[in-house]
Design an enzyme around this catalytic site. Structure first.
Site, PDB file in Angstrom:
ATOM      1  N   CYS A  91       0.816  -1.222   0.000  1.00 45.24           N
ATOM      2  CA  CYS A  91       0.000   0.000   0.000  1.00 45.24           C
ATOM      3  C   CYS A  91       0.847   1.268   0.000  1.00 45.24           C
ATOM      4  O   CYS A  91       0.320   2.363  -0.216  1.00 45.24           O
ATOM      5  CB  CYS A  91      -0.943   0.003   1.200  1.00 45.24           C
ATOM      6  SG  CYS A  91      -2.163  -1.304   1.107  1.00 45.24           S
TER       7      CYS A  91
HETATM    8  N1  COA Z   1     -19.278  -9.070  10.035  1.00 41.43           N
HETATM    9  C1  COA Z   1     -19.698  -9.170  11.316  1.00 41.43           C
HETATM   10  N2  COA Z   1     -18.860  -9.322  12.367  1.00 41.43           N
HETATM   11  C2  COA Z   1     -17.539  -9.402  12.101  1.00 41.43           C
HETATM   12  C3  COA Z   1     -17.037  -9.310  10.780  1.00 41.43           C
HETATM   13  C4  COA Z   1     -17.965  -9.140   9.728  1.00 41.43           C
HETATM   14  N3  COA Z   1     -17.575  -9.030   8.435  1.00 41.43           N
HETATM   15  N4  COA Z   1     -15.688  -9.420  10.822  1.00 41.43           N
HETATM   16  C5  COA Z   1     -15.348  -9.562  12.121  1.00 41.43           C
HETATM   17  N5  COA Z   1     -16.474  -9.555  12.895  1.00 41.43           N
HETATM   18  C6  COA Z   1     -16.556  -9.709  14.362  1.00 41.43           C
HETATM   19  C7  COA Z   1     -15.412 -10.536  14.922  1.00 41.43           C
HETATM   20  O1  COA Z   1     -15.738 -11.890  14.946  1.00 41.43           O
HETATM   21  C8  COA Z   1     -15.294  -9.975  16.327  1.00 41.43           C
HETATM   22  O2  COA Z   1     -16.311 -10.500  17.130  1.00 41.43           O
HETATM   23  P1  COA Z   1     -16.034 -10.831  18.698  1.00 41.43           P
HETATM   24  O3  COA Z   1     -15.739  -9.498  19.316  1.00 41.43           O
HETATM   25  O4  COA Z   1     -17.322 -11.438  19.128  1.00 41.43           O
HETATM   26  O5  COA Z   1     -14.851 -11.746  18.707  1.00 41.43           O
HETATM   27  C9  COA Z   1     -15.600  -8.502  16.135  1.00 41.43           C
HETATM   28  O6  COA Z   1     -16.393  -8.420  14.946  1.00 41.43           O
HETATM   29  C10 COA Z   1     -14.353  -7.653  15.973  1.00 41.43           C
HETATM   30  O7  COA Z   1     -13.502  -8.249  14.987  1.00 41.43           O
HETATM   31  P2  COA Z   1     -12.091  -7.680  14.612  1.00 41.43           P
HETATM   32  O8  COA Z   1     -11.478  -8.482  13.502  1.00 41.43           O
HETATM   33  O9  COA Z   1     -11.287  -7.519  15.853  1.00 41.43           O
HETATM   34  O10 COA Z   1     -12.552  -6.292  14.003  1.00 41.43           O
HETATM   35  P3  COA Z   1     -11.807  -4.900  14.008  1.00 41.43           P
HETATM   36  O11 COA Z   1     -12.561  -3.949  14.834  1.00 41.43           O
HETATM   37  O12 COA Z   1     -10.344  -5.037  14.246  1.00 41.43           O
HETATM   38  O13 COA Z   1     -12.010  -4.450  12.480  1.00 41.43           O
HETATM   39  C11 COA Z   1     -10.710  -4.340  10.463  1.00 41.43           C
HETATM   40  C12 COA Z   1     -11.485  -5.223  11.406  1.00 41.43           C
HETATM   41  C13 COA Z   1     -10.084  -5.219   9.378  1.00 41.43           C
HETATM   42  C14 COA Z   1     -11.694  -3.370   9.794  1.00 41.43           C
HETATM   43  C15 COA Z   1      -9.660  -3.532  11.236  1.00 41.43           C
HETATM   44  O14 COA Z   1      -8.903  -4.373  12.067  1.00 41.43           O
HETATM   45  C16 COA Z   1      -8.690  -2.799  10.348  1.00 41.43           C
HETATM   46  O15 COA Z   1      -9.062  -2.061   9.467  1.00 41.43           O
HETATM   47  N6  COA Z   1      -7.380  -2.935  10.635  1.00 41.43           N
HETATM   48  C17 COA Z   1      -6.353  -2.303   9.882  1.00 41.43           C
HETATM   49  C18 COA Z   1      -6.301  -2.995   8.592  1.00 41.43           C
HETATM   50  C19 COA Z   1      -5.374  -2.370   7.619  1.00 41.43           C
HETATM   51  O16 COA Z   1      -5.205  -1.188   7.560  1.00 41.43           O
HETATM   52  N7  COA Z   1      -4.759  -3.196   6.837  1.00 41.43           N
HETATM   53  C20 COA Z   1      -3.868  -2.721   5.883  1.00 41.43           C
HETATM   54  C21 COA Z   1      -4.161  -3.416   4.642  1.00 41.43           C
HETATM   55  S1  COA Z   1      -3.208  -2.693   3.445  1.00 41.43           S
END
Ligand code: COA
Length: 349
Positions: A132
């Protein structure tokens, strides 16, 4: 839209669970996606294939060696638009950096193909992959080449077909990516014929190894003694860890870069940040400014485009620079896998 994507994933997961109740695949939700990421929609090179639950990946027509590759085709569209804005044509280009998260083939370099596609018969080109952060790394290479006199009209192109590396069957991240292509022209200020000129005040790059964003696809897969599972050859991440570790790394890089250029954060009119996650962007800008950023200071495009990898910060720049007057300063930054991060500070001429 999130609704379409969630409907597709949930239909697939429901079918998988029916055929194998032990799988217990969780359902996705539109509300979660918007709340966790700020994303509402994304563009996709082939929506039909991506939303087909028997496929869940784009359909990319296999092209003959004599046809432009898909990356060159979409990169070429962005390049021509950027060249037109710079008052240039393809034949003026003497350096092409094709910088993206994925490169369609090993060789000949996509950049060399693009050079020919644009009608340039001078200079050179090469591919670069810094995930990225690729746009910022490509811009530094272009700026250095122009400064050293090795190029007079450099083109940085970021064709990001993220839908090809994405695991559309992974509930935790099936929503994060979108497809896009961007291009930037870098020239000596004194010979530039651009409508809107920005002087590059400085660039700074940083890398620091991490496995928290990983893609194991590569030319040795075919030779590996233990074949990898299909989903090991796609994008994977520990989203929470990425969030926690990348925010401080980027905030420190950008603050340090501004300080070394003798600039105070409040002198920066706009931060065109990589668009991965809304809270991540807001937090980075907040750490630099010492207060919440306004929507104008750190504009968001990921609601419409999602994470377009290296293209995101350039799209943010493209859509949010028209109000810059002479002397206004902005900072463009990409960050992601590697980890890698880049800062490009510019001033409107
Ligand atoms: N729909 C519903 N629930 C979901 C879900 C979905 N698509 N994906 C995850 N969940 C749930 C999980 O199971 C978890 O449930 P729990 O609390 O009961 O265990 C909860 O939501 C939180 O999941 P988590 O993966 O910890 O979510 P998050 O708040 O970290 O958000 C991202 C996920 C990917 C949006 C976030 O971590 C992010 O953007 N991180 C940075 C990513 C990034 O910049 N990457 C660079 C790529 S170039």
């Amino acid at each position: 839209s999130n609704d379409e994507l969630v409907a597709c994933y949930n239909a697939w997961a429901t079918r998988e669970n029916a055929s194998n109740p032990a799988a217990e695949l969780p359902m996705s939700s539109t509300e979660f996606i918007f709340k966790a990421s700020g994303i509402k929609s994304r563009y996709n090179i082939d929506k039909v294939g991506t939303l087909d639950i028997d496929r869940m990946r784009p359909r990319v027509r296999t092209r003959s060696d004599d046809e432009p590759s898909l990356m060159v085709e979409i990169g070429g569209i962005a390049a021509r638009e950027a060249l037109a804005n710079a008052g240039r044509e393809g034949r003026d280009v003497d350096f092409v950096v094709l910088a993206a998260s994925n490169i369609q083939r090993a060789y000949p370099a996509m950049a060399v193909e693009l050079q020919a596609h644009l009608g340039s018969t001078q200079g050179f080109g090469y591919d670069m992959n810094v995930a990225c952060a690729s746009a910022a790394f490509g811009i530094q290479a272009a700026v250095d080449a122009v400064r050293l006199g090795n190029a007079r009209c450099a083109l940085v192109v970021n064709p990001e077909i993220t839908s090809g590396h994405h695991n559309w069957r992974n509930r935790d991240c099936h929503f994060i990516f979108g497809d896009a292509a961007t291009a930037v022209v870098v020239e000596p200020l004194e010979t530039s014929t651009a409508k809107a000129k920005f002087e590059v005040l400085g660039t700074r790059l940083k890398t620091q190894f991490s496995n928290n964003i990983r893609n194991n696809a590569g030319f040795l897969n075919i030779a590996e003694t233990t074949p990898r599972a299909w989903d090991d050859l796609l994008f994977q991440q520990e989203g929470r860890k990425v969030f926690k570790e990348v925010v401080p790394m980027v905030a420190e890089l950008l603050s340090g870069h501004l300080a070394d250029l003798g600039l105070k954060p409040e002198q920066v009119k706009r931060f065109w940040l990589h668009q991965a996650n809304l809270s991540m962007n807001q937090l980075i800008a907040k750490r630099i400014l010492g207060r919440e950023p306004s929507e104008l200071e750190a504009p968001v495009i990921l609601d419409e485009y999602a994470n377009t990898s290296s293209a995101g910060c350039v799209i943010a720049f493209h859509k949010h620079h028209a109000d810059f007057g002479a002397g206004d300063i902005g900072l463009l930054s990409g960050f992601g896998a590697g980890y890698s991060a880049g800062s490009v500070v510019v001033r409107r001429v």
